[in-house]
Design an enzyme around this catalytic site. Structure first.
Site, mmCIF file in Angstrom:
data_model
loop_
_atom_site.group_PDB
_atom_site.id
_atom_site.type_symbol
_atom_site.label_atom_id
_atom_site.label_comp_id
_atom_site.label_asym_id
_atom_site.label_seq_id
_atom_site.Cartn_x
_atom_site.Cartn_y
_atom_site.Cartn_z
ATOM 1 N N ASP A 182 0.828 -1.215 0.000
ATOM 2 C CA ASP A 182 0.000 0.000 0.000
ATOM 3 C C ASP A 182 0.859 1.260 0.000
ATOM 4 O O ASP A 182 1.755 1.404 0.824
ATOM 5 C CB ASP A 182 -0.940 0.001 1.210
ATOM 6 N N GLU A 217 -1.468 -7.770 2.056
ATOM 7 C CA GLU A 217 -1.167 -6.335 2.005
ATOM 8 C C GLU A 217 -0.037 -5.956 2.960
ATOM 9 O O GLU A 217 -0.101 -6.249 4.152
ATOM 10 C CB GLU A 217 -2.400 -5.495 2.381
ATOM 11 N N ASP A 270 -1.618 0.291 -4.633
ATOM 12 C CA ASP A 270 -2.899 0.895 -4.996
ATOM 13 C C ASP A 270 -2.752 2.350 -5.453
ATOM 14 O O ASP A 270 -3.621 2.865 -6.151
ATOM 15 C CB ASP A 270 -3.898 0.784 -3.837
ATOM 16 N N HIS A 271 -1.639 2.999 -5.073
ATOM 17 C CA HIS A 271 -1.390 4.407 -5.422
ATOM 18 C C HIS A 271 -0.019 4.779 -4.881
ATOM 19 O O HIS A 271 0.484 4.135 -3.972
ATOM 20 C CB HIS A 271 -2.433 5.339 -4.785
ATOM 21 N N HIS A 288 -1.297 11.070 -0.715
ATOM 22 C CA HIS A 288 -1.128 10.174 -1.856
ATOM 23 C C HIS A 288 -0.752 10.996 -3.087
ATOM 24 O O HIS A 288 -0.923 12.214 -3.102
ATOM 25 C CB HIS A 288 -2.429 9.418 -2.143
ATOM 26 N N HIS A 346 2.935 8.540 4.456
ATOM 27 C CA HIS A 346 2.174 9.691 4.964
ATOM 28 C C HIS A 346 3.007 10.490 5.975
ATOM 29 O O HIS A 346 2.964 11.707 6.016
ATOM 30 C CB HIS A 346 0.881 9.223 5.651
ATOM 31 N N THR A 395 -7.913 -1.529 2.428
ATOM 32 C CA THR A 395 -7.514 -2.484 1.389
ATOM 33 C C THR A 395 -8.063 -3.889 1.640
ATOM 34 O O THR A 395 -8.751 -4.445 0.767
ATOM 35 C CB THR A 395 -5.993 -2.477 1.189
ATOM 36 N N SER A 411 -7.247 4.689 -0.753
ATOM 37 C CA SER A 411 -7.098 3.225 -0.740
ATOM 38 C C SER A 411 -8.426 2.500 -0.948
ATOM 39 O O SER A 411 -8.431 1.382 -1.479
ATOM 40 C CB SER A 411 -6.493 2.759 0.585
ATOM 41 N N ASP A 455 2.343 2.578 3.332
ATOM 42 C CA ASP A 455 1.527 3.770 3.111
ATOM 43 C C ASP A 455 1.565 4.718 4.309
ATOM 44 O O ASP A 455 1.709 5.930 4.160
ATOM 45 C CB ASP A 455 0.084 3.329 2.841
HETATM 46 ZN ZN LIG Z 1 -3.595 2.775 -0.082
#
Ligand SMILES: [Zn+2]
Length: 543
Positions: A46, A274, A321-322, A421, A283, A155, A87, A279
């Site tokens: 992620d 995952e 996912d991004h 993101h 952040h 997710t 997400s 992620d």
């Molecule tokens: Zn995500």
């Protein structure tokens, strides 16, 4: 349902050329669809940006990651109405084949506004759509999810639940408990307890009645077959660098256990893994935590790849996912020196950190009078300014990685552009046996669902038709009256009555009580804020 799909056309039928005499002949008799794969393992790191991968690879010595051997293409990650995905819709696209809106889990958006998307039929607003896990399950395959976040986080939720709000943990986790997933390994046990839940349900007891329910690595290691639900921490798992192996297994150990259990099913399996906190690290702009969990994720990829190569009938796919954070090797301080800066100046400051910014937090004493020692010992920063010490002292609990991450990043000249993101294309990684075609090129995130569907020879659209029928219309068309029982507003029950038959269907569960006798349904009963949906099998209970 086809109107919501992005038309990319990558899934062309594979044409095989066969030698007939001395000419290549291709014709209708020779056209074959790709051979099916028995198993699919989807691994989602992620929020993992390529800048983080390159940094983690150098940190790790520079040798290729396991992922590197699988690099296959690019993925466009945008959602139904925004170039930068959350997400929830990004996971939903990979799980269901449909792009959706921020926060939406396993349901269609209210509208499709991004260029290239077909308009959404207004009757389909927020309609639940089947996930690849649900389709695999209806095809008798075993299913599993592994995550380092709470298991009801966006997710894993996108593969196992349907709700227009990712924040609706009570609803999502209850659906997960009643989805009959075979293997669930993650964290977030507190959200299943009656004292935390708004509906006051004791879902831990329910889990114990359905699963081998384990919370320690010791118990975990003893499970060798059957259904498993494991949660090692009340909320999310620790970052790998901070992890105590006596309390939490690694992501690769969790992946191995899931594969060991699921691969015992003769019909094959679908597993989603995952690496959730890459992620969260991004952040926070904490390069140590990003590196920690990218390396741990790649070790889990090694486990999946090893199984797939030996098995010969398994597809492994990985894609984030991004993007997140815009992480770069080099920052504004290297504007004029980037090509003269040695590797050591980027990596050595990072190598001094033993814990992530989150793990560090437990080392401070209550009044944070030991900041200088802790930061030197565990984060390798012995040159803190007075302003930085003050900033650390003032950081609120749970946010330390947001404060110290940028401090170490600055010293290593690692750049970040945002705490959010990002909208760039992300790498696609695929390992497929020779008999199954490779997914390559620049694809949509929603194409990943379609590829898995074709690879396993299962059907998302018919699964949606089977699992999500608008309850009122369906029961009324059979002459039943339909109402909501609201004796307990936190636990609504849909009731359909016809003559002497009364069917009670609690929302978020896969149970129908026919005149009081429980019958297990092949999917859960859902309310999306607009309509109630039931599996066709519930409607079929009424003659
Ligand atoms: Zn995500």
């Amino acid at each position: 349902m086809k109107s919501k799909k992005v038309m990319s056309g990558f899934l062309a039928v594979v044409v095989t050329f066969s030698m007939i005499g001395n000419v290549f002949a291709v014709g209708i008799d020779e056209v074959t669809v790709q051979k099916k794969a028995k198993n699919v393992i989807l691994m989602i790191p992620d929020g993992m940006s390529t800048g983080g991968v390159a940094l983690a690879r150098w940190y790790n010595g520079g040798a290729a990651f396991n992922l590197d051997s699988m690099a296959s293409g690019l993925v466009r990650t945008y959602s139904s109405d925004a170039p930068i995905a959350d997400s929830a819709p990004a996971g939903t696209a990979m799980a269901t084949g449909f792009k959706s809106h921020t926060g939406f889990i396993g349901v269609l958006p209210d509208e499709n506004t991004m260029p290239g998307l077909e308009a959404l039929n207004s009757a389909d607003k927020r309609k639940p759509v089947a996930s690849i896990l649900e389709a695999a399950q209806l095809d008798e395959k075993a299913t599993g999810i592994v995550s380092t976040s709470e298991i009801m986080h966006a997710t894993p939720a996108a593969f196992t639940a349907h709700d227009p709000s990712r924040k609706n943990y009570d609803s999502i986790s209850e659906q997960q408990v009643y989805q009959d997933i075979d293997v669930v390994i993650g964290s977030g046990s507190k959200y299943f307890t009656s004292d935390v839940r708004g509906d006051k349900e004791d879902l831990v007891s329910v889990l114990k009645s359905k699963y081998q329910y384990v919370t320690t690595p010791n118990e975990f290691n003893k499970v060798t077959s059957g259904k498993l639900w494991a949660m090692f921490t009340p909320i999310a798992a620790s970052y790998d660098f901070d992890r105590d192996p006596n309390k939490e297994p690694s992501l690769s150990q969790m992946t191995k256990k899931a594969i060991d259990l699921l691969s015992q099913d003769k019909d094959g399996f679908f597993l989603m893994v995952e690496g959730s906190k890459i992620d969260w690290a991004a952040h926070a702009n904490d390069p140590i935590a990003i590196i920690s969990d990218i390396i741990a994720f790649d070790e889990a990829v090694a486990v999946a790849l090893d199984f797939a190569k030996k098995d010969g009938n398994t597809v492994v796919i990985s894609a984030t996912d991004h993007g997140n954070s815009g992480i770069t090797i080099g920052n504004k301080a290297t504007d004029n020196t980037y090509d003269k800066t040695p590797l050591s100046s980027f990596i050595n400051p990072l190598k001094k950190a033993k814990l992530t910014g989150e793990g560090l937090e437990t080392k401070f004493n209550a009044d944070r009078s030991n900041i200088v020692e802790v930061m030197a010992t565990f984060y390798g920063l012995s040159d803190l300014t007075a302003a930085e010490i003050a900033e650390i002292k003032d950081t609120k609990a749970g946010s330390m990685n947001y404060t110290v991450g940028p401090m170490i990043a600055k010293r290593a000249n690692i750049g970040f552009t945002t705490n959010g993101h990002t909208g760039e294309d992300v790498p696609l990684y695929v390992y497929a046996p020779e008999s199954v075609n490779q997914l390559t090129g620049t694809v949509e995130n929603s194409d990943i669902a379609t590829y898995m569907e074709k690879a396993m020879g299962i059907d998302l659209s018919t699964t949606t038709d089977k699992l999500f029928v608008k309850a009122r219309a369906a029961f009324e068309s059979k002459g039943a009256t339909v109402l909501f029982e609201n004796t307990d507003s936190k636990n609504p029950v849909l009731v359909a009555k016809k003559g002497s038959i009364e069917i009670k269907m609690p929302i978020n569960k896969n149970i129908a009580y026919v005149n009081g006798s429980p019958i297990t349904l092949d999917g859960v009963v859902l309310f999306n804020g607009i309509d109630t949906y039931v599996p066709q099998s519930a409607v079929d209970l009424l003659q």
